[in-house]
Enzyme design. Sequence first.
Site, PDB file in Angstrom:
ATOM      1  N   CYS A 156      20.427  14.598 -10.399  1.00  0.00           N
ATOM      2  CA  CYS A 156      21.090  14.239 -11.651  1.00  0.00           C
ATOM      3  C   CYS A 156      22.409  13.506 -11.380  1.00  0.00           C
ATOM      4  CB  CYS A 156      21.269  15.497 -12.496  1.00  0.00           C
ATOM      5  SG  CYS A 156      21.707  15.220 -14.214  1.00  0.00           S
ATOM      6  N   HIS A 157      23.548  14.078 -11.778  1.00  0.00           N
ATOM      7  CA  HIS A 157      24.855  13.459 -11.579  1.00  0.00           C
ATOM      8  C   HIS A 157      25.509  13.876 -10.255  1.00  0.00           C
ATOM      9  CE1 HIS A 157      24.334  12.744 -15.874  1.00  0.00           C
ATOM     10  NE2 HIS A 157      25.360  11.911 -15.834  1.00  0.00           N
TER      11      HIS A 157
END
Length: 164
Positions: free
Chosen positions: A88-89
């Site tokens: 994800c991030h």
Amino acid sequence: EPMKALKEAGAAVEIVSLKAGDFQGFNHLTPGDKVTADKAVAGVDASAYSALMLPGGVANPDQLRANEDAVKFVRAFFDAGKPVAAICHAPWLLIEADVVRGRDITSYNSIKTDVKNAGGNWLDQEGVVHEALITSRNPGDIPAFVAKIIEEVEEGRHEDRKVA
């Protein structure tokens, strides 16, 4: 979810965070489960672990990348050639540790420009493995993500260590 899957696969997992003890987890910007960190990252030795899995979401990697001890901890895994997994991030923390340049990597779509600006080769794939770096895009990729983490750790040299 990746932590649960790793434990189910038999991995010994320790949570290393900015400080030891209870903290609020997040699913993007929505509060998630409360979690207990086993250790604070300041002073933790990466050599005690065989792999590192970085949390996704927006808030988690954003706070971690602003902490010098967390950035050094991540860099130590790369310096030792140990598996590092980011979903994800979480590649924001990899960017801050300056370990993205020249690597194939994926992430949540909204940070692909950040990855490219840091010199990474961003790919829109369920999972990407470049050397010992395992990356995935989003929660829908978790089964493939965890399978790749396990595969990287099981390739040898890591039997007696823990995942942080």
